[in-house]
Design a protein around this motif. Structure first.
Motif, mmCIF file in Angstrom:
data_model
loop_
_atom_site.group_PDB
_atom_site.id
_atom_site.type_symbol
_atom_site.label_atom_id
_atom_site.label_comp_id
_atom_site.label_asym_id
_atom_site.label_seq_id
_atom_site.Cartn_x
_atom_site.Cartn_y
_atom_site.Cartn_z
ATOM 1 N N LEU A 105 -105.082 38.584 -14.489
ATOM 2 C CA LEU A 105 -103.949 37.619 -14.874
ATOM 3 C C LEU A 105 -103.958 36.256 -14.101
ATOM 4 C CD1 LEU A 105 -101.391 40.271 -14.535
ATOM 5 C CD2 LEU A 105 -102.454 39.851 -16.425
ATOM 6 N N TYR B 284 -101.171 40.323 -6.393
ATOM 7 C CA TYR B 284 -101.087 38.856 -6.706
ATOM 8 C C TYR B 284 -99.892 38.576 -5.862
ATOM 9 C CZ TYR B 284 -103.693 40.126 -10.927
ATOM 10 O OH TYR B 284 -104.676 40.175 -11.761
ATOM 11 N N ASP C 182 -102.033 44.919 -13.582
ATOM 12 C CA ASP C 182 -102.822 44.707 -14.618
ATOM 13 C C ASP C 182 -102.992 45.680 -15.922
ATOM 14 O OD1 ASP C 182 -103.833 42.396 -13.491
ATOM 15 O OD2 ASP C 182 -105.727 43.310 -12.680
ATOM 16 N N LEU D 54 -106.767 38.411 -23.463
ATOM 17 C CA LEU D 54 -105.378 38.309 -22.871
ATOM 18 C C LEU D 54 -105.030 37.058 -22.913
ATOM 19 C CD1 LEU D 54 -103.101 40.011 -21.542
ATOM 20 C CD2 LEU D 54 -104.230 39.557 -19.334
ATOM 21 N N GLN D 55 -105.654 36.186 -22.381
ATOM 22 C CA GLN D 55 -105.400 34.538 -22.410
ATOM 23 C C GLN D 55 -105.272 33.962 -23.795
ATOM 24 O OE1 GLN D 55 -108.512 32.997 -19.935
ATOM 25 N NE2 GLN D 55 -107.377 33.172 -18.152
ATOM 26 N N ILE E 82 -96.987 35.195 -18.115
ATOM 27 C CA ILE E 82 -96.195 36.040 -17.794
ATOM 28 C C ILE E 82 -95.343 35.878 -16.555
ATOM 29 C CG2 ILE E 82 -96.524 38.639 -16.793
ATOM 30 C CD1 ILE E 82 -99.230 38.582 -18.314
ATOM 31 N N ILE F 98 -99.502 45.959 -17.700
ATOM 32 C CA ILE F 98 -99.235 44.598 -18.690
ATOM 33 C C ILE F 98 -100.200 44.805 -19.984
ATOM 34 C CG2 ILE F 98 -100.232 42.468 -19.200
ATOM 35 C CD1 ILE F 98 -97.378 42.474 -17.387
ATOM 36 N N LYS G 158 -110.071 39.856 -20.386
ATOM 37 C CA LYS G 158 -109.433 38.639 -20.009
ATOM 38 C C LYS G 158 -109.378 37.479 -20.981
ATOM 39 C CE LYS G 158 -109.221 35.408 -16.111
ATOM 40 N NZ LYS G 158 -109.542 34.982 -14.837
ATOM 41 N N LEU H 39 -100.066 34.208 -14.755
ATOM 42 C CA LEU H 39 -99.034 35.032 -14.196
ATOM 43 C C LEU H 39 -98.184 34.091 -13.295
ATOM 44 C CD1 LEU H 39 -97.758 37.985 -13.479
ATOM 45 C CD2 LEU H 39 -99.370 38.060 -11.510
#
Length: 534
Positions: free
Chosen positions: A298, A324, A348, A473-474, A480, A351, A470, A302
């Motif tokens: 993230l 995080y 992670d 996801l991006q 987020i 999400i 990843k 994030l």
């Protein structure tokens, strides 16, 4: 006897190949030196170099030797001052530099006195040389622009993937050049786009793979620079640009001065745009390289729900646990933000499960596509256009039948016939535009295709062992925001309809970039994705 160096130059490679100007310059200068008591110790020849700047290897070597403490020669001999420089300021600057080192510049066809009047004369000559060069450049560029507008190639070396074909033109003494696709090189270009879009090694990875397979660029190895040039050159998508960059400064000219022409495309425009988008995403100007390459899922998307700062990876208890944490608390002061660290692995997983189970479900995707259909349906639908076309063709058939029966063709009849033909052409064009539009793609998607896409996407999201998770996801998520009791997910502009259709056809979602063929945000509404659809 005084020693001298001779400097001969022509502006273009064609002039050098003709082998006339340079031999004549050298012969005249040697004869002058013999008559005036100079011994020629060096000859510098510059074939195909402009005198508007000093980016000339032979010129720089000559100036370097002349300014050396040993002073190998007393004078630099040129046929005319325009051979030395066509820029007044630069000519004066280099002439003064030579004088400081006791070296004189002599033009054998423009001899001037060695005093203030001679210096003034040389400046006037230099001004006229510069003006003449600028005028020639202006007219040459005008002719090259017109040549480009007509679809012909300016220059000698074609871009990789193309060959030069000579075309005989009536009224022209010399044939013109046209670019045609080199199929062998075109396959390499397609491989470059495919490797970059589907791979995760970036520009260096593509260059390494090609060089490792001995797939070279016209006998030269590929580099990150040449790969980047291929991925960003619009000629591969069928758009050729001329007069885009200023040859001297390297800066981009105003877009109004560009010449745009079409050419046979090697790469589909959508694929080209996809590669450019990935380049921008991986650019250090957009994202820090450490964030792009970081294994943390993230990072870069994030945000802290309290202060809005980016949340970054942190560890605790001898690096055994990963979290995080708000960058404000870590980099500035603990009291500036009250947010709490979030366990990395748990967040992670939460999400990814939220996206797979509550966001990209068949119901939500169907709702989004239905909204797209509703927004796109404000104009005439395909059914309406088809009915209009059938009505026009029915009227045309009646007209043609009347003509066969011998009806008199007056001006009004001809005018009505022309209007009907124009209507038929207009409606046919509108149908063709529709068939190539995102609306047609959206309208053709059914429930089975949506279900297939969601199933494949869910597998991809939940399989964290894949290196592309990843990156996927991006592409799906732009931000987020993590609060104490809830998470707010903001979707990016993901091309959802094209991804659904492509995944259904292939029965496979091989790369995360297959979600990049549409241009609307994936969320049905503007609030958080936490709540299910009503």
């Amino acid at each position: 006897m005084k020693k001298a160096a001779l400097y001969a130059r022509v502006s273009t490679g064609k002039q050098a190949q003709a082998d006339l100007s340079i031999p004549d310059q050298l012969s005249s200068m040697r004869s002058w030196c013999e008559q005036n008591g100079y011994e020629v110790v060096r000859e510098f020849i510059e074939p195909g170099a402009s005198a508007m700047d000093d980016r000339r290897p032979e010129f720089q070597e000559m100036i370097g030797e002349a300014c050396d403490s040993h002073r190998p020669y007393d004078a630099i001999i040129v046929h005319s001052l325009s051979r030395f420089f066509r820029d007044q300021i630069s000519l004066c600057s280099y002439e003064r530099k030579l004088r400081k080192n006791a070296v004189v510049l002599i033009s054998i066809t423009q001899l001037t006195a060695d005093d203030h009047s001679g210096e003034l004369t040389r400046r006037v000559i230099a001004m006229f040389d510069e003006f003449s060069s600028l005028e020639n450049s202006k007219h040459t560029l005008r002719a090259m622009r017109e040549n480009a507008k007509q679809g012909f190639h300016n220059g000698s070396q074609p871009p990789f993937g193309f060959d030069v074909e000579e075309v005989e033109i009536i009224g022209h003494k010399k044939p013109k050049k046209r670019l045609v696709v080199n199929q062998k090189e075109a396959e390499v270009v397609r491989s470059i786009f495919s490797l970059y879009i589907e791979g995760s090694g970036g520009l260096k990875g593509v260059a390494s793979q090609l060089n490792g397979r001995q797939v070279l660029r016209r006998d030269h190895a590929w580099s990150t620079t040449t790969i980047h040039h291929v991925l960003t050159n619009p000629i591969y998508r069928g758009e050729r640009l001329f007069n885009q960059i200023h040859w001297k400064s390297g800066t981009e000219k105003p877009e109004g001065e560009w010449v745009r022409t079409t050419i046979e495309a090697i790469i589909d425009p959508d694929v080209f745009d996809l590669a450019v988008k990935k380049l921008k995403q991986r650019s250090p100007a957009m994202s820090h390289p450490r964030l792009v390459s970081s294994p943390r899922l993230l990072t870069s998307i994030l945000k802290c729900g309290v202060c809005g700062a980016r949340m970054i990876a942190a560890t605790g208890k001898r690096n055994l646990y990963h979290y995080y944490k708000c960058s404000t608390r870590i980099k500035k002061h603990l009291d500036l933000c009250t947010s709490r660290p979030a366990p990395m692995e748990k967040l992670d997983q939460a999400i990814l499960e939220m996206l797979a189970d509550r966001v990209f479900t068949p119901e939500r995707v169907a709702a989004h596509l239905a909204e797209r259909r509703q927004n796109n349906g404000k104009g005439a639908t395909l059914s309406d256009l088809t009915k209009q076309l059938e009505a026009v063709r029915f009227r045309l058939a009646n007209v043609y039948r009347a003509i066969e029966n011998g009806i008199e063709l007056d001006d009004v009849f001809r005018e009505n016939l022309a209007k009907l033909k124009q209507q038929e052409s207009d409606i046919t064009s509108r149908i063709a535009v529709y068939e190539q539009s995102p609306q047609a793609l959206t309208d053709s998607i059914d429930k089975a295709e949506i279900a297939t896409f969601c199933s494949l996407l869910r597998q991809q999201l939940l399989d964290t062992s894949r290196s592309t998770t990843k990156e996927l996801l991006q592409l799906l998520v732009s931000k987020i925001v993590l609060n104490e009791d809830h998470v707010k997910i903001t979707g990016g502009r993901v091309p959802l309809a094209g991804a659904v259709k492509l995944a259904a056809q292939k029965k496979k979602l091989s790369t995360p970039h297959e979600v990049l063929n549409f241009n609307k945000g994936w969320r049905p509404r503007d609030d958080s994705n936490v709540r299910p659809l009503p």
